[in-house]
Design an enzyme around this catalytic site. Structure first.
Site, PDB file in Angstrom:
ATOM      1  N   THR A 125       0.820  -1.211   0.000  1.00 17.04           N
ATOM      2  CA  THR A 125       0.000   0.000   0.000  1.00 17.04           C
ATOM      3  C   THR A 125       0.853   1.260   0.000  1.00 17.04           C
ATOM      4  O   THR A 125       1.993   1.243   0.495  1.00 17.04           O
ATOM      5  CB  THR A 125      -0.910  -0.003   1.248  1.00 17.04           C
ATOM      6  OG1 THR A 125      -1.546   1.268   1.373  1.00 17.04           O
ATOM      7  CG2 THR A 125      -0.113  -0.252   2.520  1.00 17.04           C
ATOM      8  N   ASP A 126       0.275   2.357  -0.484  1.00 12.80           N
ATOM      9  CA  ASP A 126       0.985   3.643  -0.445  1.00 12.80           C
ATOM     10  C   ASP A 126       1.124   4.175   0.982  1.00 12.80           C
ATOM     11  O   ASP A 126       1.908   5.092   1.233  1.00 12.80           O
ATOM     12  CB  ASP A 126       0.300   4.682  -1.334  1.00 12.80           C
ATOM     13  CG  ASP A 126      -1.153   4.964  -0.957  1.00 12.80           C
ATOM     14  OD1 ASP A 126      -1.676   4.325  -0.019  1.00 12.80           O
ATOM     15  OD2 ASP A 126      -1.771   5.836  -1.615  1.00 12.80           O
ATOM     16  N   GLU A 127       0.366   3.600   1.923  1.00 12.04           N
ATOM     17  CA  GLU A 127       0.394   4.119   3.292  1.00 12.04           C
ATOM     18  C   GLU A 127       1.730   3.925   3.982  1.00 12.04           C
ATOM     19  O   GLU A 127       1.989   4.534   5.024  1.00 12.04           O
ATOM     20  CB  GLU A 127      -0.686   3.450   4.137  1.00 12.04           C
ATOM     21  CG  GLU A 127      -2.064   3.733   3.646  1.00 12.04           C
ATOM     22  CD  GLU A 127      -3.128   3.329   4.654  1.00 12.04           C
ATOM     23  OE1 GLU A 127      -2.792   3.103   5.827  1.00 12.04           O
ATOM     24  OE2 GLU A 127      -4.284   3.249   4.248  1.00 12.04           O
ATOM     25  N   TYR A 152      -1.631  -0.662  11.080  1.00 13.56           N
ATOM     26  CA  TYR A 152      -1.809  -1.316   9.776  1.00 13.56           C
ATOM     27  C   TYR A 152      -0.661  -0.966   8.835  1.00 13.56           C
ATOM     28  O   TYR A 152       0.004  -1.857   8.281  1.00 13.56           O
ATOM     29  CB  TYR A 152      -3.147  -0.911   9.138  1.00 13.56           C
ATOM     30  CG  TYR A 152      -3.204  -1.204   7.655  1.00 13.56           C
ATOM     31  CD1 TYR A 152      -3.215  -2.509   7.179  1.00 13.56           C
ATOM     32  CD2 TYR A 152      -3.206  -0.165   6.716  1.00 13.56           C
ATOM     33  CE1 TYR A 152      -3.236  -2.786   5.816  1.00 13.56           C
ATOM     34  CE2 TYR A 152      -3.231  -0.423   5.354  1.00 13.56           C
ATOM     35  CZ  TYR A 152      -3.245  -1.736   4.908  1.00 13.56           C
ATOM     36  OH  TYR A 152      -3.256  -2.003   3.562  1.00 13.56           O
ATOM     37  N   LYS A 156       2.364  -3.357   7.166  1.00 15.02           N
ATOM     38  CA  LYS A 156       2.621  -3.514   5.734  1.00 15.02           C
ATOM     39  C   LYS A 156       4.060  -3.090   5.406  1.00 15.02           C
ATOM     40  O   LYS A 156       4.730  -3.727   4.578  1.00 15.02           O
ATOM     41  CB  LYS A 156       1.627  -2.677   4.908  1.00 15.02           C
ATOM     42  CG  LYS A 156       0.186  -3.136   4.995  1.00 15.02           C
ATOM     43  CD  LYS A 156      -0.059  -4.520   4.414  1.00 15.02           C
ATOM     44  CE  LYS A 156       0.105  -4.575   2.911  1.00 15.02           C
ATOM     45  NZ  LYS A 156      -0.326  -5.910   2.378  1.00 15.02           N
TER      46      LYS A 156
HETATM   47  P1  NAD Z   1      -9.687  -7.325   2.368  1.00 16.44           P
HETATM   48  O1  NAD Z   1      -9.659  -7.093   3.833  1.00 16.44           O
HETATM   49  O2  NAD Z   1     -10.914  -7.037   1.596  1.00 16.44           O
HETATM   50  O3  NAD Z   1      -9.300  -8.854   2.062  1.00 16.44           O
HETATM   51  C1  NAD Z   1      -8.273  -9.515   2.716  1.00 16.44           C
HETATM   52  C2  NAD Z   1      -8.429 -11.008   2.480  1.00 16.44           C
HETATM   53  O4  NAD Z   1      -7.333 -11.674   3.137  1.00 16.44           O
HETATM   54  C3  NAD Z   1      -9.714 -11.598   3.063  1.00 16.44           C
HETATM   55  O5  NAD Z   1     -10.335 -12.480   2.146  1.00 16.44           O
HETATM   56  C4  NAD Z   1      -9.238 -12.346   4.305  1.00 16.44           C
HETATM   57  O6  NAD Z   1     -10.060 -13.467   4.631  1.00 16.44           O
HETATM   58  C5  NAD Z   1      -7.842 -12.771   3.885  1.00 16.44           C
HETATM   59  N1  NAD Z   1      -6.971 -13.020   5.042  1.00 16.44           N
HETATM   60  C6  NAD Z   1      -6.830 -12.252   6.152  1.00 16.44           C
HETATM   61  N2  NAD Z   1      -5.977 -12.824   7.000  1.00 16.44           N
HETATM   62  C7  NAD Z   1      -5.536 -13.961   6.403  1.00 16.44           C
HETATM   63  C8  NAD Z   1      -4.617 -14.984   6.775  1.00 16.44           C
HETATM   64  N3  NAD Z   1      -3.984 -14.947   7.953  1.00 16.44           N
HETATM   65  N4  NAD Z   1      -4.401 -16.004   5.911  1.00 16.44           N
HETATM   66  C9  NAD Z   1      -5.064 -16.054   4.725  1.00 16.44           C
HETATM   67  N5  NAD Z   1      -5.941 -15.139   4.333  1.00 16.44           N
HETATM   68  C10 NAD Z   1      -6.179 -14.097   5.160  1.00 16.44           C
HETATM   69  O7  NAD Z   1      -8.442  -6.511   1.802  1.00 16.44           O
HETATM   70  P2  NAD Z   1      -8.263  -5.782   0.396  1.00 16.44           P
HETATM   71  O8  NAD Z   1      -8.773  -4.399   0.506  1.00 16.44           O
HETATM   72  O9  NAD Z   1      -8.741  -6.663  -0.679  1.00 16.44           O
HETATM   73  O10 NAD Z   1      -6.668  -5.698   0.340  1.00 16.44           O
HETATM   74  C11 NAD Z   1      -5.914  -6.744  -0.258  1.00 16.44           C
HETATM   75  C12 NAD Z   1      -4.438  -6.374  -0.219  1.00 16.44           C
HETATM   76  O11 NAD Z   1      -4.231  -5.163  -0.925  1.00 16.44           O
HETATM   77  C13 NAD Z   1      -3.875  -6.145   1.180  1.00 16.44           C
HETATM   78  O12 NAD Z   1      -2.582  -6.669   1.234  1.00 16.44           O
HETATM   79  C14 NAD Z   1      -3.857  -4.638   1.323  1.00 16.44           C
HETATM   80  O13 NAD Z   1      -2.857  -4.218   2.224  1.00 16.44           O
HETATM   81  C15 NAD Z   1      -3.548  -4.231  -0.097  1.00 16.44           C
HETATM   82  N6  NAD Z   1      -4.018  -2.887  -0.494  1.00 16.44           N
HETATM   83  C16 NAD Z   1      -5.323  -2.540  -0.327  1.00 16.44           C
HETATM   84  C17 NAD Z   1      -5.758  -1.277  -0.738  1.00 16.44           C
HETATM   85  C18 NAD Z   1      -7.191  -0.845  -0.580  1.00 16.44           C
HETATM   86  O14 NAD Z   1      -7.511   0.300  -0.904  1.00 16.44           O
HETATM   87  N7  NAD Z   1      -8.101  -1.687  -0.127  1.00 16.44           N
HETATM   88  C19 NAD Z   1      -4.840  -0.388  -1.321  1.00 16.44           C
HETATM   89  C20 NAD Z   1      -3.505  -0.788  -1.473  1.00 16.44           C
HETATM   90  C21 NAD Z   1      -3.104  -2.046  -1.061  1.00 16.44           C
HETATM   91  O1  TDX Z   2     -16.623   6.343   7.916  1.00 16.09           O
HETATM   92  C1  TDX Z   2     -15.549   6.796   7.500  1.00 16.09           C
HETATM   93  N1  TDX Z   2     -15.412   8.152   7.359  1.00 16.09           N
HETATM   94  C2  TDX Z   2     -14.265   8.727   6.906  1.00 16.09           C
HETATM   95  O2  TDX Z   2     -14.212   9.960   6.805  1.00 16.09           O
HETATM   96  C3  TDX Z   2     -14.425   5.951   7.138  1.00 16.09           C
HETATM   97  C4  TDX Z   2     -14.541   4.449   7.276  1.00 16.09           C
HETATM   98  C5  TDX Z   2     -13.283   6.555   6.669  1.00 16.09           C
HETATM   99  N2  TDX Z   2     -13.194   7.899   6.560  1.00 16.09           N
HETATM  100  C6  TDX Z   2     -11.962   8.504   5.997  1.00 16.09           C
HETATM  101  C7  TDX Z   2     -10.658   8.010   6.531  1.00 16.09           C
HETATM  102  C8  TDX Z   2      -9.742   8.135   5.335  1.00 16.09           C
HETATM  103  O3  TDX Z   2      -9.236   9.459   5.249  1.00 16.09           O
HETATM  104  O4  TDX Z   2     -11.968   8.144   4.613  1.00 16.09           O
HETATM  105  C9  TDX Z   2     -10.648   7.890   4.125  1.00 16.09           C
HETATM  106  C10 TDX Z   2     -10.578   6.479   3.585  1.00 16.09           C
HETATM  107  O5  TDX Z   2     -10.727   5.586   4.685  1.00 16.09           O
HETATM  108  P1  TDX Z   2     -10.595   3.991   4.512  1.00 16.09           P
HETATM  109  O6  TDX Z   2     -11.579   3.512   3.516  1.00 16.09           O
HETATM  110  O7  TDX Z   2     -10.619   3.389   5.878  1.00 16.09           O
HETATM  111  O8  TDX Z   2      -9.172   3.847   3.804  1.00 16.09           O
HETATM  112  P2  TDX Z   2      -7.676   4.253   4.250  1.00 16.09           P
HETATM  113  O9  TDX Z   2      -7.535   4.343   5.714  1.00 16.09           O
HETATM  114  O10 TDX Z   2      -7.271   5.427   3.414  1.00 16.09           O
HETATM  115  O11 TDX Z   2      -6.885   2.921   3.759  1.00 16.09           O
HETATM  116  C11 TDX Z   2      -7.234   2.299   2.504  1.00 16.09           C
HETATM  117  O12 TDX Z   2      -6.293   2.583   1.500  1.00 16.09           O
HETATM  118  C12 TDX Z   2      -5.026   2.008   1.639  1.00 16.09           C
HETATM  119  C13 TDX Z   2      -7.382   0.782   2.655  1.00 16.09           C
HETATM  120  O13 TDX Z   2      -8.335   0.484   3.653  1.00 16.09           O
HETATM  121  C14 TDX Z   2      -6.061   0.150   2.968  1.00 16.09           C
HETATM  122  O14 TDX Z   2      -6.186  -1.271   3.009  1.00 16.09           O
HETATM  123  C15 TDX Z   2      -5.091   0.519   1.888  1.00 16.09           C
HETATM  124  O15 TDX Z   2      -3.820   0.034   2.200  1.00 16.09           O
END
Ligand code: NAD
Ligand code: TDX
Length: 336
Positions: A125-127, A152, A156
């Site tokens: 992630t970019d975080e 988190y 990562k």
């Molecule tokens: P998500 O939470 O929707 O899905 C995560 C999946 O991993 C789930 O199906 C969960 O059951 C599985 N999991 C959790 N713990 C596990 C374990 N111990 N063993 C096997 N499986 C396990 O997450 P997402 O949003 O789909 O993110 C997927 C990946 O992308 C993550 O690595 C996250 O850090 C990265 N990522 C997400 C975002 C975003 O905006 N959501 C952005 C950048 C990177």
């Molecule tokens: O109810 C809300 N109100 C609100 O203002 C929630 C749930 C979030 N927020 C804000 C917090 C953040 O500034 O919105 C923005 C986005 O929040 P999230 O969806 O929780 O994402 P963020 O914390 O930015 O992280 C996401 O992007 C990077 C993903 O959840 C991560 O898995 C990924 O790595």
């Protein structure tokens, strides 16, 4: 036939990647997923039985991971590692599963790909880069120093460091990617965009943390999947690629747009308690991925992508409604 082991393949982005890979290649896919609260079995329905297999198990369990990785004996076989605990707010409440899955899980996987000499792509992630000022002309690049803010993002970051160390010390064949905020179908309703959409659909008001000035750089999950496939096919071993689609928007703008697209007053939302340590702004410079590997996003119109995502949540109430009450009760307990 190429075999790809996708960890976390039942989650939001992992399941999208599985469908993408099945549609775009002739690969056979094995999903390893613990099926936590974040997994969606429904997102994996309809995949061809002869090209897809689900293994329920923990990426941090060497006894499960080793034999699966050992199956990957073909020259193009690979592991794509999505499995993670992914929600910042949860990591503030209880960091321990984040350390276990994101750090220990990545370690266990690295040991398996090292033992069996299998190609790995690690999804991050970019975080990990911390945050930027609102008026900073710079964006994150592959050389931005790591400065994670939350449990988190620190977990990562730790995982990323392990991958690089295994590349350098043990010659593991791995690439890494750091992507910005994803949106699209099947995203858990704990996350910002689906939470606000489903709030409106459920007849409650969207909840904006603090003033809503925080900026996120939105990318459609389909574009994340195409970028990961591009890196898997053409990425240089040991290299990191930033994935982004130039989608910077403040949270306030996004909430107002969701309300507008749903035919509501754009000011019909509540400001709630801010997130502890809330990162101000993320912004990705994805020039390397575009210039070196020729990738570009297909979803360049955020408003159109958001409108389609809203339609999807409208049509999939049976998927999100059962979880809604408990998710909102958790937020309410924290004043959010
Ligand atoms: P998500 O939470 O929707 O899905 C995560 C999946 O991993 C789930 O199906 C969960 O059951 C599985 N999991 C959790 N713990 C596990 C374990 N111990 N063993 C096997 N499986 C396990 O997450 P997402 O949003 O789909 O993110 C997927 C990946 O992308 C993550 O690595 C996250 O850090 C990265 N990522 C997400 C975002 C975003 O905006 N959501 C952005 C950048 C990177
Ligand atoms: O109810 C809300 N109100 C609100 O203002 C929630 C749930 C979030 N927020 C804000 C917090 C953040 O500034 O919105 C923005 C986005 O929040 P999230 O969806 O929780 O994402 P963020 O914390 O930015 O992280 C996401 O992007 C990077 C993903 O959840 C991560 O898995 C990924 O790595």
């Amino acid at each position: 036939m190429q075999q790809v082991l996708v960890t976390g393949g039942a989650g939001f982005i992992g399941s999208n990647f599985v469908h993408h890979l099945i549609a775009a290649t002739d690969a056979r896919v094995i999903v390893l997923d613990k099926m936590t609260y974040a997994a969606s079995p429904a997102a994996l329905e309809g995949l061809p039985a002869d090209r897809f297999r689900l293994v329920v198990g923990d990426v941090a369990d060497a006894g499960t991971v080793g034999p699966l990785v050992a199956e990957l004996t073909g020259p193009d076989d690979a592991v794509v590692h999505f499995a993670a605990e992914s929600h910042n707010d949860n990591s503030l409440r209880d960091p321990s599963p984040f350390i276990q899955t994101n750090i220990v899980g990545t370690f266990v996987l690295l040991e398996a790909v090292r033992a069996h000499d299998v190609r790995l792509h690690h999804v991050s992630t970019d975080e990990v880069y911390g945050d930027l000022e609102l008026d900073d002309p710079a964006r994150f690049t592959e050389t931005t120093p790591y400065q994670p803010s939350s449990p988190y993002s620190a977990s990562k970051a730790g995982a990323d460091h392990l991958v690089r160390a295994w590349v350098r010390s043990f010659g593991v064949r791995a690439t890494l990617s750091n992507c910005s905020n994803n949106y699209g179908p099947w995203q858990h309703i704990e996350k910002f965009i689906p939470r606000q959409i489903t709030n409106v659909l459920a007849g409650t008001r969207p909840r904006l943390y603090g003033a809503g000035a925080n900026v996120r750089d939105w990318i459609h999950t389909e574009d994340h999947s195409s970028a990961v496939r591009t890196i898997l096919e053409r990425g240089q071993i040991g290299q990191t690629y930033l994935i982004g689609a130039d989608g910077e928007r403040s949270n306030l703008e996004v909430v107002r747009l969701i309300l507008q697209l749903l035919g509501r007053d754009p000011d019909d939302f509540d400001h709630v308690t801010d997130r502890a340590g809330h990162d101000l702004r993320y912004a990705i410079d994805s020039s390397r991925l575009r210039a070196e590997l020729g990738w570009s996003p297909a979803y360049t119109d955020f408003e159109a992508g958001l409108a389609a995502t809203i339609d999807w949540y409208r049509e999939h109430r049976d998927w999100w409604e059962p979880a809604k009450e408990a998710v909102e009760a958790g937020y309410a307990a924290r004043g959010q």
